[in-house]
Design a protein around this motif. Structure first.
Motif, PDB file in Angstrom:
ATOM      1  N   ASP A 241      46.093 -23.295 -26.898  1.00  0.00           N
ATOM      2  CA  ASP A 241      46.705 -23.552 -28.197  1.00  0.00           C
ATOM      3  C   ASP A 241      47.609 -24.770 -28.170  1.00  0.00           C
ATOM      4  OD1 ASP A 241      45.328 -21.561 -29.362  1.00  0.00           O
ATOM      5  OD2 ASP A 241      46.950 -20.113 -29.451  1.00  0.00           O
TER       6      ASP A 241
ATOM      7  N   PRO B 119      53.595 -25.442 -34.210  1.00  0.00           N
ATOM      8  CA  PRO B 119      53.031 -24.221 -34.791  1.00  0.00           C
ATOM      9  C   PRO B 119      51.858 -23.669 -33.976  1.00  0.00           C
ATOM     10  CG  PRO B 119      53.391 -25.863 -36.488  1.00  0.00           C
ATOM     11  CD  PRO B 119      53.637 -26.541 -35.167  1.00  0.00           C
ATOM     12  N   TYR B 120      51.026 -24.563 -33.452  1.00  0.00           N
ATOM     13  CA  TYR B 120      49.892 -24.124 -32.630  1.00  0.00           C
ATOM     14  C   TYR B 120      50.396 -23.541 -31.321  1.00  0.00           C
ATOM     15  CZ  TYR B 120      47.190 -27.071 -35.789  1.00  0.00           C
ATOM     16  OH  TYR B 120      46.616 -27.631 -36.897  1.00  0.00           O
TER      17      TYR B 120
ATOM     18  N   SER C  61      51.590 -20.062 -31.715  1.00  0.00           N
ATOM     19  CA  SER C  61      50.585 -19.013 -31.855  1.00  0.00           C
ATOM     20  C   SER C  61      50.059 -18.636 -30.476  1.00  0.00           C
ATOM     21  CB  SER C  61      49.492 -19.419 -32.838  1.00  0.00           C
ATOM     22  OG  SER C  61      48.568 -20.260 -32.222  1.00  0.00           O
TER      23      SER C  61
ATOM     24  N   LYS D 219      52.761 -16.482 -28.742  1.00  0.00           N
ATOM     25  CA  LYS D 219      52.836 -15.107 -29.242  1.00  0.00           C
ATOM     26  C   LYS D 219      51.700 -14.256 -28.679  1.00  0.00           C
ATOM     27  CE  LYS D 219      53.522 -16.220 -33.632  1.00  0.00           C
ATOM     28  NZ  LYS D 219      53.803 -16.044 -35.080  1.00  0.00           N
ATOM     29  N   VAL D 220      50.497 -14.817 -28.645  1.00  0.00           N
ATOM     30  CA  VAL D 220      49.382 -14.081 -28.037  1.00  0.00           C
ATOM     31  C   VAL D 220      49.712 -13.778 -26.574  1.00  0.00           C
ATOM     32  CG1 VAL D 220      46.968 -14.215 -27.336  1.00  0.00           C
ATOM     33  CG2 VAL D 220      47.650 -15.050 -29.576  1.00  0.00           C
TER      34      VAL D 220
ATOM     35  N   TYR E 240      57.575  -9.640 -28.221  1.00  0.00           N
ATOM     36  CA  TYR E 240      56.824 -10.382 -29.221  1.00  0.00           C
ATOM     37  C   TYR E 240      57.740 -10.908 -30.323  1.00  0.00           C
ATOM     38  CZ  TYR E 240      53.561 -11.467 -32.962  1.00  0.00           C
ATOM     39  OH  TYR E 240      52.873 -12.103 -33.962  1.00  0.00           O
TER      40      TYR E 240
ATOM     41  N   GLU F 274      58.821 -14.625 -31.729  1.00  0.00           N
ATOM     42  CA  GLU F 274      58.689 -14.993 -33.134  1.00  0.00           C
ATOM     43  C   GLU F 274      60.028 -15.479 -33.702  1.00  0.00           C
ATOM     44  OE1 GLU F 274      55.630 -13.125 -35.992  1.00  0.00           O
ATOM     45  OE2 GLU F 274      57.546 -12.258 -36.547  1.00  0.00           O
TER      46      GLU F 274
ATOM     47  N   GLU G 207      60.518 -18.922 -32.662  1.00  0.00           N
ATOM     48  CA  GLU G 207      59.630 -19.743 -33.482  1.00  0.00           C
ATOM     49  C   GLU G 207      60.268 -20.055 -34.839  1.00  0.00           C
ATOM     50  OE1 GLU G 207      56.161 -17.773 -34.952  1.00  0.00           O
ATOM     51  OE2 GLU G 207      55.028 -19.628 -35.116  1.00  0.00           O
TER      52      GLU G 207
ATOM     53  N   THR H 147      54.477 -20.685 -42.295  1.00  0.00           N
ATOM     54  CA  THR H 147      54.643 -19.259 -42.017  1.00  0.00           C
ATOM     55  C   THR H 147      56.099 -18.813 -42.061  1.00  0.00           C
ATOM     56  OG1 THR H 147      54.577 -19.889 -39.694  1.00  0.00           O
ATOM     57  CG2 THR H 147      52.569 -18.956 -40.625  1.00  0.00           C
TER      58      THR H 147
END
Ligand SMILES: Nc1ncnc2c1ncn2[C@@H]1O[C@H](COP(=O)(O)OP(=O)(O)OP(=O)(O)O)[C@@H](O)[C@H]1O
Ligand SMILES: [Mg+2]
Lengths: 258, 278
Positions: free
Chosen positions: B155, B192-193, B196, B199-200, B252, B256, B259, B268
């Protein structure tokens, strides 16, 4: 007559693509004097963006020569302000900081240029929006911010690639007037690309009319109208110029797109 | 001006209902879980399930409370291993993503190797780590590292490549140096990428740690799961699962939170406007 500021001599461009070479434009001869406002109109795909990018030193040309200020263009020009077709905003900076980006990257003095940035935002009707983030603006407002950013550092050359392409007619007219006002104050050498005949006639000292692909210059027309030109008081000659350009397009098999 | 005050008045009238709706909307996701637990409780009580097969939620909750010191003791070990592995992954993955997006040659060289290591099942390598590094925290950290590494690299690389050519042209026309292009344009565009991927990876890191502990450990929640399983302490086993879930969720949401602080401008995280009854 003095040496022109921007000079294109027999310029041509062939893109090498996977499916073979594409000729974007050829035999482009154009001299632009200092402080002159030149508009290019032409059908889609005739190489207008290509010409602008070549002048900016962002795309290499494959034939002829381009000089700016007497020097051959062989790298990205930096004494320039560019407005792209789509407003390019840094989403993480507010409106004022998007304009000030130009100053930050060039390591110019922030204290000197912040008033300039605020003044430009005011002149383009964005007073009070300095602290807004780009996503809080309309398309037209974003494009105005781009215009301010292209002017804030006082470049000698202003390049605009269909800056109002994506906007509605009303906003286009409004921003056209903004551009004319700002340009009359600063008298930058300006190259303005557009699809719209009235917009070209309204803004430019000279209009370059291009034919369909592969792009060539069909005619260059001097627009001899007093400034400031006002939309609500357009002289008869304005319409004559527009009709003349439209007829050139018709005789070249291009339907005008405005 | 009068128009503005009119709308303001209208605003306060609906504000109360809107706030109520807002709270309801926030609780909505919990409603499903509560319903699920209720059905479970009723099922266990009505069918008189033996606790070693399926303890009731209430029983699990009480075990969770009484065994809290033990859960905490093992929990800290797992949290430490998870965070160490994840941090290691972040520290290696981001520079690697920068390297593979700056050099096509390096990309061609590294990508197949990386893919190979991603495809090899982590569960299969874990016993090897045990042989090499013993029962200490190292094998668990390494499994957590391996499992969270890949999504971050991928990502981050996608993000670092996502800058438009027009933005690159803009930067060049400003005379931006390579470093400026990276720091002022490319890196922020990629965030932003990157997040993500982060978070995964955050959800995977806990799984990796537990796998590491399964293979060989004398502490940690994974170890506790194995022990309670073989002793038929089903209630404590469920409590352990609850603890693992809580750790995963907290982790998690922490990512976030970071982020939201770093990229409040991204779509988002923008303040949501009231959409009314939709
Ligand atoms: N990067 C590229 N690679 C290959 N061909 C290209 C590239 N950019 C443009 N072309 C080709 O060059 C020609 C001219 O493109 P250009 O973008 O300059 O047109 P334009 O006059 O700006 O059109 P529009 O008004 O639609 O923006 C087109 O035929 C296009 O297919
Ligand atoms: Mg174009």
């Amino acid at each position: 007559m003095s040496e022109p500021f921007i000079r294109l001599t027999n310029v041509g461009k062939v893109y090498q693509t996977k499916t073979g070479p594409t000729e974007a434009c050829s035999d482009i001869n154009l001299d632009i004097q200092k402080s002159e406002f030149v508009a290019i109109v032409g059908p889609s795909g005739c190489g207008k963006t290509t010409i602008l990018k070549m002048v900016a030193g962002l795309a290499p040309y494959t034939a002829g020569t381009i000089t700016v200020g007497g020097k051959r263009v062989d790298r990205p020009q930096t004494d320039v302000g560019i407005v792209f077709q789509e407003a390019i905003m840094l989403d993480w900076r507010d409106v004022l900081e998007n304009v000030m980006l130009q100053i930050d990257i060039r390591h110019m003095d922030r204290a000197t240029y912040e008033p300039v940035a605020r003044g430009l935002l005011k002149a383009t009707g964005l007073e009070g929006f300095e602290k807004k983030k780009p996503y809080e603006l309309s398309g037209g407002m974003r494009q105005r911010v781009s215009i301010c950013r292209a002017l804030v550092h006082g470049p000698t050359m202003l390049l605009m690639d269909e800056p109002f392409g994506a906007l509605d007619a009303l906003t286009r007219e409004q921003i056209s007037m903004d551009i004319q006002r700002v340009w009359m104050e600063s008298r930058k050498t300006a190259l303005h690309i557009t699809h719209s005949i009235p917009e070209a006639v309204l803004l430019a000292d000279r209009v370059v009319v291009m034919g369909p692909r592969p792009g060539r210059i069909v005619e260059i027309i001097d627009i001899d109208l007093p400034r400031p030109r006002r939309l609500d008081r357009l002289p008869e000659r304005f319409h004559e110029y527009s009709t003349r350009i439209r007829n050139i397009f018709k005789s070249n098999g291009v339907l005008a797109m405005d | 001006m009068s128009f503005a005050s009119d709308t303001a008045k209208l605003g306060t009238e609906t504000a109360a209902t809107a706030a109520g709706l807002g709270v309801l909307r926030k609780l909505m996701p919990l409603a499903g879980i509560v319903a699920f637990l209720l059905v479970w409780q009723v099922f266990v009580v009505v069918w008189k399930m033996p606790p070693y097969l399926l303890p009731s939620p209430v029983a699990i909750a009480s075990t969770f409370v009484t065994e809290l010191p033990d859960l905490l003791r093992h929990g800290w070990v797992t949290v430490y291993e998870m965070i160490a592995g994840y941090t290691l992954a972040v520290c290696v993955a981001i520079p690697l993503a920068i390297a593979i997006t700056s050099s096509a040659r390096f990309n061609e060289f590294v990508m197949p190797t990386m893919l190979f290591f991603q495809i090899v099942p982590k569960v299969a390598i874990a016993p090897l780590f045990l042989v090499w590094f013993g029962v200490g925290p190292t094998p668990k950290i390494l499994v957590a590292f391996l499992i969270s590494f890949f999504p971050i690299v991928i990502d981050a690389a996608v993000g670092l490549r996502s800058m438009s050519t027009e933005m690159a042209d803009l930067a060049r026309s400003m005379g931006a140096t390579r470093l400026q292009v990276f720091a002022r344009f490319r890196l922020p565009t990629s965030l932003p990428y990157l997040f993500s991927g982060l978070k995964v990876a955050a959800t995977l890191a806990i799984a990796g740690t537990v796998v590491g502990e399964f293979v060989g450990a004398d502490k940690g929640l994974g170890y506790l799961l194995l022990v309670t399983n073989s002793n038929m302490q089903t209630s404590l086993m469920f409590a352990t699962i609850v603890a693992l879930t809580i750790i995963g969720l907290v982790f998690y949401y922490s990512v976030e939170l970071v982020e939201g602080l770093l990229i409040p401008w991204h779509v988002t995280h923008r303040a949501r406007e009231e959409s009314g009854t939709m």
